[in-house]
Design an enzyme around this catalytic site. Sequence first.
Site, PDB file in Angstrom:
ATOM      1  N   ARG A 124      18.133 -65.509  24.113  1.00  0.00           N
ATOM      2  CA  ARG A 124      17.682 -64.985  25.408  1.00  0.00           C
ATOM      3  C   ARG A 124      18.053 -63.523  25.597  1.00  0.00           C
ATOM      4  NH1 ARG A 124      20.485 -69.609  28.476  1.00  0.00           N
ATOM      5  NH2 ARG A 124      20.972 -70.544  26.468  1.00  0.00           N
ATOM      6  N   GLU A 137      30.234 -72.674  25.707  1.00  0.00           N
ATOM      7  CA  GLU A 137      30.463 -73.717  26.712  1.00  0.00           C
ATOM      8  C   GLU A 137      30.060 -75.088  26.184  1.00  0.00           C
ATOM      9  OE1 GLU A 137      28.243 -73.519  30.389  1.00  0.00           O
ATOM     10  OE2 GLU A 137      29.759 -74.670  31.457  1.00  0.00           O
TER      11      GLU A 137
HETATM   12  O1  LIG Z   1      29.891 -67.462  27.148  1.00  0.00           O
HETATM   13  P1  LIG Z   1      29.546 -68.586  26.219  1.00  0.00           P
HETATM   14  O2  LIG Z   1      30.298 -69.855  26.513  1.00  0.00           O
HETATM   15  O3  LIG Z   1      29.712 -68.167  24.788  1.00  0.00           O
HETATM   16  O4  LIG Z   1      28.012 -68.960  26.453  1.00  0.00           O
HETATM   17  C1  LIG Z   1      27.001 -68.010  26.653  1.00  0.00           C
HETATM   18  C2  LIG Z   1      25.908 -68.080  25.631  1.00  0.00           C
HETATM   19  O5  LIG Z   1      25.274 -69.373  25.655  1.00  0.00           O
HETATM   20  C3  LIG Z   1      23.864 -69.190  25.693  1.00  0.00           C
HETATM   21  O6  LIG Z   1      23.294 -69.046  24.424  1.00  0.00           O
HETATM   22  P2  LIG Z   1      22.977 -70.214  23.397  1.00  0.00           P
HETATM   23  O7  LIG Z   1      24.031 -70.191  22.324  1.00  0.00           O
HETATM   24  O8  LIG Z   1      22.739 -71.498  24.103  1.00  0.00           O
HETATM   25  O9  LIG Z   1      21.667 -69.674  22.684  1.00  0.00           O
HETATM   26  P3  LIG Z   1      20.122 -69.498  23.042  1.00  0.00           P
HETATM   27  O10 LIG Z   1      19.999 -68.222  23.849  1.00  0.00           O
HETATM   28  O11 LIG Z   1      19.518 -69.377  21.693  1.00  0.00           O
HETATM   29  O12 LIG Z   1      19.659 -70.702  23.825  1.00  0.00           O
HETATM   30  C4  LIG Z   1      23.702 -67.895  26.455  1.00  0.00           C
HETATM   31  O13 LIG Z   1      22.427 -67.311  26.234  1.00  0.00           O
HETATM   32  C5  LIG Z   1      24.826 -67.057  25.909  1.00  0.00           C
HETATM   33  O14 LIG Z   1      24.468 -66.407  24.707  1.00  0.00           O
HETATM   34  N1  LIG Z   2      25.662 -73.300  31.878  1.00  0.00           N
HETATM   35  C1  LIG Z   2      24.898 -72.563  31.074  1.00  0.00           C
HETATM   36  N2  LIG Z   2      23.595 -72.315  31.373  1.00  0.00           N
HETATM   37  C2  LIG Z   2      22.827 -71.569  30.539  1.00  0.00           C
HETATM   38  N3  LIG Z   2      23.281 -71.016  29.411  1.00  0.00           N
HETATM   39  C3  LIG Z   2      24.558 -71.219  29.095  1.00  0.00           C
HETATM   40  N4  LIG Z   2      25.299 -70.778  28.050  1.00  0.00           N
HETATM   41  C4  LIG Z   2      26.533 -71.286  28.180  1.00  0.00           C
HETATM   42  N5  LIG Z   2      26.651 -72.019  29.295  1.00  0.00           N
HETATM   43  C5  LIG Z   2      25.425 -71.993  29.885  1.00  0.00           C
END
Ligand SMILES: O=P(O)(O)OC[C@H]1O[C@H](OP(=O)(O)OP(=O)(O)O)[C@H](O)[C@@H]1O
Ligand SMILES: Nc1ncnc2[nH]cnc12
Length: 177
Positions: free
Chosen positions: A65, A102
Amino acid sequence: MDEKAIAELVAGHVVDVPDFPHAGILFKDITPLFADGPAFRQVVDAVIEHHGRSSFDVVAGVEARGFLLAGAIAYATGTGALAVRKAGKLPREVLSASYALEYGEATLEVHRDALQPAQRVLVVDDLLATGGTAEAALSLVEQAGGMVTGFSVLIELAFLNGRDRLAPRDVHALLTV
Ligand SMILES: O=P(O)(O)OC[C@H]1O[C@H](OP(=O)(O)OP(=O)(O)O)[C@H](O)[C@@H]1O
Ligand SMILES: Nc1ncnc2[nH]cnc12
């Protein structure tokens, strides 16, 4: 737009999805914000205004994202963009950083030669939760010889204290929940 109006704009374009991708996680779905052209432009402008358009040489977006934000910011400011990728996607020699987030674990990578020495890098993503992802991106920028000048996210989940892992750097969130 002032900070309160931007926070309301983001809040109005987020859908809370309970128990995704796991039970107990309240997932913040920001796809409606990216789908609304004027709103997307306003958040991009707000990020650039916060940091200042000449405060960074490269904008790094975290897969997946973060890529949307980084591309728009790079275009608007005329800086380069760096895609911080999930493991196994890049074709040449890489630097790697593994982390927990998370709702899981992952590894991020950039090409070993992705940055010039001391290049100033703004790291952007849609959301800051535990900060594991952002800290891994920070590590990769530093391993590649760059300097992180700041972070921007659309949403910060303050109860997870992710920003503490990034101190003393500037961590900017358009909406804090
Ligand atoms: O602060 P954190 O606990 O590390 O979480 C935040 C991350 O989690 C999500 O990405 P995700 O890994 O789900 O990837 P995506 O964008 O490919 O869905 C979000 O876009 C952040 O990159
Ligand atoms: N709660 C949440 N919603 C969307 N993206 C996330 N990445 C980590 N935690 C998330």
